[in-house]
Design a protein around this motif. Structure first.
Motif, PDB file in Angstrom:
ATOM      1  N   SER A  21       0.832  -1.280  -0.076  1.00  0.00           N
ATOM      2  CA  SER A  21      -0.160  -0.025  -0.120  1.00  0.00           C
ATOM      3  C   SER A  21       0.973   1.161  -0.098  1.00  0.00           C
ATOM      4  O   SER A  21       0.284   2.346  -0.205  1.00  0.00           O
ATOM      5  CB  SER A  21      -0.936   0.094   1.152  1.00  0.00           C
ATOM      6  OG  SER A  21      -0.213   0.023   2.272  1.00  0.00           O
ATOM      7  N   SER A  22       2.118   1.136   0.152  1.00  0.00           N
ATOM      8  CA  SER A  22       3.001   2.347   0.392  1.00  0.00           C
ATOM      9  C   SER A  22       4.298   1.600   0.508  1.00  0.00           C
ATOM     10  O   SER A  22       4.600   0.515   0.647  1.00  0.00           O
ATOM     11  CB  SER A  22       2.885   3.287   1.476  1.00  0.00           C
ATOM     12  OG  SER A  22       2.939   2.655   2.740  1.00  0.00           O
ATOM     13  N   ALA A  23       5.278   2.794   0.034  1.00  0.00           N
ATOM     14  CA  ALA A  23       6.902   2.357   0.086  1.00  0.00           C
ATOM     15  C   ALA A  23       7.463   3.475   0.346  1.00  0.00           C
ATOM     16  O   ALA A  23       7.022   4.786  -0.099  1.00  0.00           O
ATOM     17  CB  ALA A  23       7.051   1.584  -1.013  1.00  0.00           C
ATOM     18  N   SER A  24       8.625   3.444   1.066  1.00  0.00           N
ATOM     19  CA  SER A  24       9.607   4.777   1.354  1.00  0.00           C
ATOM     20  C   SER A  24      10.181   5.249  -0.162  1.00  0.00           C
ATOM     21  O   SER A  24      10.284   4.321  -1.073  1.00  0.00           O
ATOM     22  CB  SER A  24      10.970   4.404   1.982  1.00  0.00           C
ATOM     23  OG  SER A  24      11.737   3.543   1.530  1.00  0.00           O
ATOM     24  N   LEU A  25      10.454   6.390  -0.584  1.00  0.00           N
ATOM     25  CA  LEU A  25      11.093   6.799  -1.711  1.00  0.00           C
ATOM     26  C   LEU A  25      12.180   6.021  -2.142  1.00  0.00           C
ATOM     27  O   LEU A  25      12.770   5.571  -3.129  1.00  0.00           O
ATOM     28  CB  LEU A  25      11.356   8.190  -1.802  1.00  0.00           C
ATOM     29  CG  LEU A  25      11.700   8.761  -2.867  1.00  0.00           C
ATOM     30  CD1 LEU A  25      10.632   8.426  -3.999  1.00  0.00           C
ATOM     31  CD2 LEU A  25      11.746  10.529  -2.723  1.00  0.00           C
ATOM     32  N   ALA A  26      13.116   5.705  -1.064  1.00  0.00           N
ATOM     33  CA  ALA A  26      14.302   4.993  -1.073  1.00  0.00           C
ATOM     34  C   ALA A  26      14.114   3.564  -1.789  1.00  0.00           C
ATOM     35  O   ALA A  26      14.725   3.025  -2.431  1.00  0.00           O
ATOM     36  CB  ALA A  26      14.959   4.934   0.159  1.00  0.00           C
ATOM     37  N   ASP A  27      12.856   2.858  -0.948  1.00  0.00           N
ATOM     38  CA  ASP A  27      12.882   1.405  -1.448  1.00  0.00           C
ATOM     39  C   ASP A  27      12.098   1.441  -2.983  1.00  0.00           C
ATOM     40  O   ASP A  27      12.355   0.558  -3.561  1.00  0.00           O
ATOM     41  CB  ASP A  27      11.653   0.819  -0.468  1.00  0.00           C
ATOM     42  CG  ASP A  27      12.346   0.544   1.090  1.00  0.00           C
ATOM     43  OD1 ASP A  27      13.480   0.497   0.894  1.00  0.00           O
ATOM     44  OD2 ASP A  27      11.555   0.293   1.986  1.00  0.00           O
ATOM     45  N   TYR A  28      11.320   2.510  -3.144  1.00  0.00           N
ATOM     46  CA  TYR A  28      10.644   2.645  -4.598  1.00  0.00           C
ATOM     47  C   TYR A  28      11.839   2.760  -5.683  1.00  0.00           C
ATOM     48  O   TYR A  28      11.868   2.280  -6.745  1.00  0.00           O
ATOM     49  CB  TYR A  28       9.728   4.084  -4.590  1.00  0.00           C
ATOM     50  CG  TYR A  28       9.427   4.106  -6.022  1.00  0.00           C
ATOM     51  CD1 TYR A  28       8.399   3.184  -6.691  1.00  0.00           C
ATOM     52  CD2 TYR A  28       9.727   5.302  -6.952  1.00  0.00           C
ATOM     53  CE1 TYR A  28       8.002   3.415  -8.209  1.00  0.00           C
ATOM     54  CE2 TYR A  28       9.302   5.341  -8.190  1.00  0.00           C
ATOM     55  CZ  TYR A  28       8.481   4.541  -8.773  1.00  0.00           C
ATOM     56  OH  TYR A  28       7.981   4.811 -10.123  1.00  0.00           O
TER      57      TYR A  28
END
Length: 285
Positions: free
Chosen positions: A208-215
């Motif tokens: 449902s979401s991810a950190s910008l770093a993980d993305y």
């Protein structure tokens, strides 16, 4: 008693300050509209020029020429002559054009892992876009490109309006952006990426979401070996992951590039619309 009064007074002042801040924020959003909801590091430069371009007679007539050609279906190709009319809008349904909003996409350096996972380095402004709604139910998107030296010019008219309706969802403090290779749309809040459509949910691995770093890790895995100059690009397997085109002078108003849906491309040149099929590899643009 004095301490209690002081505490209550501080609380009242805090609530009053909060109320004023919320009211000011609401007023700002109401005055600026969705096109400026992302005011800050990323926004449409020279917004008034973009607005004037969208409202211009030249762009209005170009939209009419686009709408005068039926939507391509199946294996449409070749050329189709545009009816020669003194008034290009004659006989066409009326339509409305909304004010431009910013179309952001993931930046190539971010994908390659060369940029930091921060807002100003992760995304790039590719176009200023406006949705078109015709009374017959057809929709389109006007795409404005930045002109060298300042200002905006008509770069394309595209079938469908998702490229404009998704960016318009941006609210104050958020930025909507696209991962065009998989037709995914995301919303960025601070450093959290959230999906806005099914393709984006898939792009985040169902999360449902991810950190910008993980993305960044995800898109690097998908496209890092598909950058311009890679084997994937030079062997013609895809259009690759190309940087945005350099700003240029305005194209003639009667000959903008026009892109259609369903993988078909149309080029309006010399009074005719040419159709061609675009190659697309799975998961790439």
């Amino acid at each position: 008693m004095r301490d209690n009064f002081s505490t209550r007074g501080t609380t009242v002042l805090s609530r009053l300050s909060l109320g004023l801040a919320v009211s000011a924020s609401a007023l700002l959003t109401a005055l600026t509209g969705p096109a400026h909801a992302a005011d800050g590091p990323l926004d449409i430069p020279d917004y008034q020029a973009a607005l004037d371009t969208v409202k211009s007679t030249a762009v209005h007539d170009s939209i009419c020429r686009f709408l005068s050609v039926p939507v391509p279906h199946g294996g449409a190709h070749g050329a189709q002559t545009i009816p020669a009319k003194a008034d290009p809008c004659q006989g066409l349904p009326s339509f409305t054009v909304k004010d431009p909003v910013a179309l952001f996409e993931v930046a190539p350096d971010f994908v390659a892992g060369k940029a930091k996972p921060v807002l100003t380095e992760a995304l790039r402004l590719t176009y200023a876009v406006s949705s078109v709604s015709a009374d017959n139910g057809r929709s389109a998107t006007v795409m404005l490109g930045a002109t060298q030296g300042g200002g905006w010019h008509l770069a394309a008219v595209r079938e469908g309006d998702s490229d404009a309706t998704y960016p318009a969802k941006a609210a104050l403090g958020t930025t909507v952006f696209s991962e065009p290779q998989i037709h995914a749309w995301y919303q960025l809040k601070l450093d959290t990426v959230e999906p806005l459509n099914d393709a984006a949910k898939t792009g985040l691995g169902g999360k449902s979401s991810a950190s910008l770093a993980d993305y960044q890790t995800l898109v690097k895995g998908r496209y890092a070996d598909k950058q311009p100059g890679s084997d994937y690009d030079t062997k013609g397997l895809s259009s690759g992951f190309h940087a945005a085109p350099a700003p240029r002078s305005p194209a003639p108003a009667r000959a903008p590039l026009i892109i259609g849906g369903s993988g078909a491309a149309l080029a309006l040149v010399g009074g005719a619309v040419a159709f061609r099929r675009r190659r697309r590899a799975a998961g790439t643009g």
